[in-house]
Design an enzyme around this catalytic site. Structure first.
Site, PDB file in Angstrom:
ATOM      1  N   ASP A 156     -54.996  19.415  29.899  1.00  0.00           N
ATOM      2  CA  ASP A 156     -53.760  19.487  30.664  1.00  0.00           C
ATOM      3  C   ASP A 156     -53.847  20.487  31.818  1.00  0.00           C
ATOM      4  O   ASP A 156     -54.765  21.309  31.886  1.00  0.00           O
ATOM      5  CB  ASP A 156     -52.585  19.853  29.745  1.00  0.00           C
ATOM      6  CG  ASP A 156     -52.933  20.955  28.735  1.00  0.00           C
ATOM      7  OD1 ASP A 156     -53.899  21.703  28.983  1.00  0.00           O
ATOM      8  OD2 ASP A 156     -52.228  21.073  27.727  1.00  0.00           O
ATOM      9  N   ASP A 186     -44.045  24.399  18.319  1.00  0.00           N
ATOM     10  CA  ASP A 186     -43.217  23.223  18.030  1.00  0.00           C
ATOM     11  C   ASP A 186     -44.053  22.004  17.657  1.00  0.00           C
ATOM     12  O   ASP A 186     -43.544  20.883  17.613  1.00  0.00           O
ATOM     13  CB  ASP A 186     -42.325  22.898  19.244  1.00  0.00           C
ATOM     14  CG  ASP A 186     -43.141  22.651  20.512  1.00  0.00           C
ATOM     15  OD1 ASP A 186     -44.393  22.619  20.438  1.00  0.00           O
ATOM     16  OD2 ASP A 186     -42.519  22.486  21.588  1.00  0.00           O
ATOM     17  N   HIS A 219     -46.716  20.845  19.370  1.00  0.00           N
ATOM     18  CA  HIS A 219     -47.295  20.066  20.475  1.00  0.00           C
ATOM     19  C   HIS A 219     -48.817  20.215  20.513  1.00  0.00           C
ATOM     20  O   HIS A 219     -49.374  21.234  20.103  1.00  0.00           O
ATOM     21  CB  HIS A 219     -46.644  20.411  21.820  1.00  0.00           C
ATOM     22  CG  HIS A 219     -46.989  21.739  22.421  1.00  0.00           C
ATOM     23  ND1 HIS A 219     -46.092  22.771  22.549  1.00  0.00           N
ATOM     24  CD2 HIS A 219     -48.133  22.200  22.977  1.00  0.00           C
ATOM     25  CE1 HIS A 219     -46.662  23.795  23.146  1.00  0.00           C
ATOM     26  NE2 HIS A 219     -47.911  23.484  23.413  1.00  0.00           N
ATOM     27  N   GLU A 221     -45.024  17.445  24.055  1.00  0.00           N
ATOM     28  CA  GLU A 221     -43.926  18.119  23.361  1.00  0.00           C
ATOM     29  C   GLU A 221     -43.258  17.158  22.372  1.00  0.00           C
ATOM     30  O   GLU A 221     -43.456  15.938  22.445  1.00  0.00           O
ATOM     31  CB  GLU A 221     -42.895  18.597  24.389  1.00  0.00           C
ATOM     32  CG  GLU A 221     -43.424  19.645  25.367  1.00  0.00           C
ATOM     33  CD  GLU A 221     -43.512  21.048  24.770  1.00  0.00           C
ATOM     34  OE1 GLU A 221     -43.648  21.170  23.527  1.00  0.00           O
ATOM     35  OE2 GLU A 221     -43.446  22.017  25.535  1.00  0.00           O
TER      36      GLU A 221
HETATM   37  C1  GLP Z   1     -50.389  25.396  25.568  1.00  0.00           C
HETATM   38  C2  GLP Z   1     -51.523  24.397  25.691  1.00  0.00           C
HETATM   39  C3  GLP Z   1     -51.922  23.847  24.341  1.00  0.00           C
HETATM   40  C4  GLP Z   1     -52.134  24.989  23.355  1.00  0.00           C
HETATM   41  C5  GLP Z   1     -50.853  25.763  23.219  1.00  0.00           C
HETATM   42  C6  GLP Z   1     -50.940  26.897  22.212  1.00  0.00           C
HETATM   43  O1  GLP Z   1     -49.170  24.778  25.459  1.00  0.00           O
HETATM   44  N1  GLP Z   1     -51.139  23.318  26.564  1.00  0.00           N
HETATM   45  O2  GLP Z   1     -53.111  23.074  24.484  1.00  0.00           O
HETATM   46  O3  GLP Z   1     -52.531  24.470  22.103  1.00  0.00           O
HETATM   47  O4  GLP Z   1     -50.549  26.312  24.497  1.00  0.00           O
HETATM   48  O5  GLP Z   1     -51.471  28.028  22.806  1.00  0.00           O
HETATM   49  P1  GLP Z   1     -51.821  29.386  22.057  1.00  0.00           P
HETATM   50  O6  GLP Z   1     -53.181  29.181  21.508  1.00  0.00           O
HETATM   51  O7  GLP Z   1     -51.795  30.413  23.134  1.00  0.00           O
HETATM   52  O8  GLP Z   1     -50.805  29.589  21.023  1.00  0.00           O
END
Ligand code: GLP
Length: 273
Positions: free
Chosen positions: A67, A136, A138, A143
Site C-alpha cells: 500500500d 481493527d 485490517h 479496513e
Molecule cells: C498500516 C499498514 C499495515 C500494517 C499496520 C499495522 O496500517 N498499512 O500494513 O499492518 O499499519 O502497523 P504496526 O505494525 O505499526 O502496528
C-alpha cells in the site's frame, strides 16, 4: 492456519525473518509481497543482517508492497516507499527495477491499480506475502467492511488508523485519508501468507482473525481460508487466543524439518497448515 506463539517480540521477528530467508534460499528470484508498519521493522533489520553477514542475496528478488498514501510521492519522508528504502531496499542488493509500489501520485488511480494487479500477474503472482495487522483487523489498508474479494484500489482509512500511523506526519489530522492498497482478494492469491503481530494492543485483532468468524468486519479473518498461512505472534499479542495451549503443543511437537526457524539447508519442504 498455523499459529506460532513465541515468548517475545524478538523471537517472533526471528521466526518471521527465518521463514523469509528459507523462501529466498529455495527460490532466489522469489516474488515477495511486503508490508510496512512498526512491526516488520525488526524483521527487515534481521534480513539486512543476514545479507551483510551471510550473503543473503536479494539481486533476483522481486517485491510488491501492499500500500501507499495517495498524494505522497516516492521521495516523501512519510511515504511507504521511503520507509522501505530506509529499512530494507537501501540496505540490501535489490535491483531498483525489481521493486514495485503503488504510486501515490498516479493521475488515474483506477487505471494504475489495474496495472499494479497486471504487474503481479505478469511475474507469476506473489510467492510469499508478509503482513502486519491493524488494531481493527485490517491488512494492507483494507479496513473493516472491505470486500473480501477486493482487488488493488483506492480506500479511505479510519480515524483510528490515522491516529495509529500519525507519528511520521506529526499528528493524525495530517495523515492522508486516502490510500491505494492491494485488495483482500489480491492478498489471498499469494501462495503463502505470513502475518506477524506483537504487543498487547494487537491481542483482540489477533483473536478475532484467528478464532473469530470470517467477516469483513475483521478483514484479516479471511486468512482462515488461505491454504498456507502462518500467524506468528508473541505472548502479548497471543493473550486473547482461546486455544493458545493447543497451538503451543502443536508447534512443540512439529517434526524438525517443518520448523520455520530451522536452518534453511536442513529444511526439505515448507509446512502446510
Ligand atoms: C498500516 C499498514 C499495515 C500494517 C499496520 C499495522 O496500517 N498499512 O500494513 O499492518 O499499519 O502497523 P504496526 O505494525 O505499526 O502496528
Amino acid at each position: 492456519m498455523e499459529i506460532i506463539i513465541k515468548p517475545n517480540a524478538a523471537e517472533a521477528r526471528l521466526e518471521t525473518a527465518n521463514l523469509l530467508r528459507r523462501q529466498l534460499d529455495r527460490k532466489s528470484d522469489s516474488v515477495l509481497g511486503l508490508a510496512t508498519g512498526s512491526t516488520p521493522i525488526g524483521v527487515y533489520a534481521l534480513l539486512v543482517g543476514m545479507h551483510a553477514q551471510d550473503g543473503l542475496d536479494f539481486s533476483r528478488v522481486r517485491t510488491f508492497n501492499l500500500d501507499e498514501y495517495v498524494g505522497l510521492g516516492s521521495d516523501h519522508p512519510c511515504s511507504y516507499r521511503q520507509f522501505m528504502e530506509e529499512h530494507l531496499f537501501g540496505r540490501v542488493n535489490i535491483g531498483v527495477g525489481n521493486i514495485h509500489f503503488p504510486n501515490g501520485l498516479a493521475r488515474d488511480i483506477t487505471k494504475h491499480c489495474d496495472e499494479y494487479e497486471a504487474a503481479i500477474q505478469k511475474v507469476g503472482g506473489i510467492d510469499l506475502q508478509l503482513l502486519g495487522i491493524g488494531r481493527d483487523g485490517h491488512i494492507g489498508f483494507n479496513e473493516p467492511s472491505s470486500s473480501l474479494a477486493s482487488r488493488t484500489r483506492l480506500k479511505t482509512i479510519t480515524p483510528q488508523t490515522s491516529a495509529d500511523n500519525a507519528t511520521c506526519f506529526g499528528g493524525a489530522d495530517k495523515v492522508p485519508h486516502h490510500v491505494i492498497t492491494m485488495g483482500v482478494g489480491t492478498i489471498m492469491e499469494a501462495r503463502q501468507c505470513v502475518l506477524i503481530a506483537t504487543g498487547s494492543a494487537k491481542a483482540t485483532a489477533v483473536a478475532q482473525m484467528a478464532e473469530g468468524p470470517i467477516t469483513a468486519d475483521c478483514p484479516a479473518s479471511v486468512l482462515q481460508m488461505h491454504p498456507r498461512c502462518q500467524l506468528i505472534v508473541d505472548e502479548e499479542s497471543a493473550g486473547r487466543l482461546k486455544r493458545a495451549e493447543y497451538y503451543r503443543w502443536v508447534y512443540d511437537h512439529k517434526p524438525e524439518w517443518q520448523r520455520c526457524g530451522a536452518a534453511p539447508k536442513a529444511v526439505a519442504a515448507g509446512s502446510r497448515s
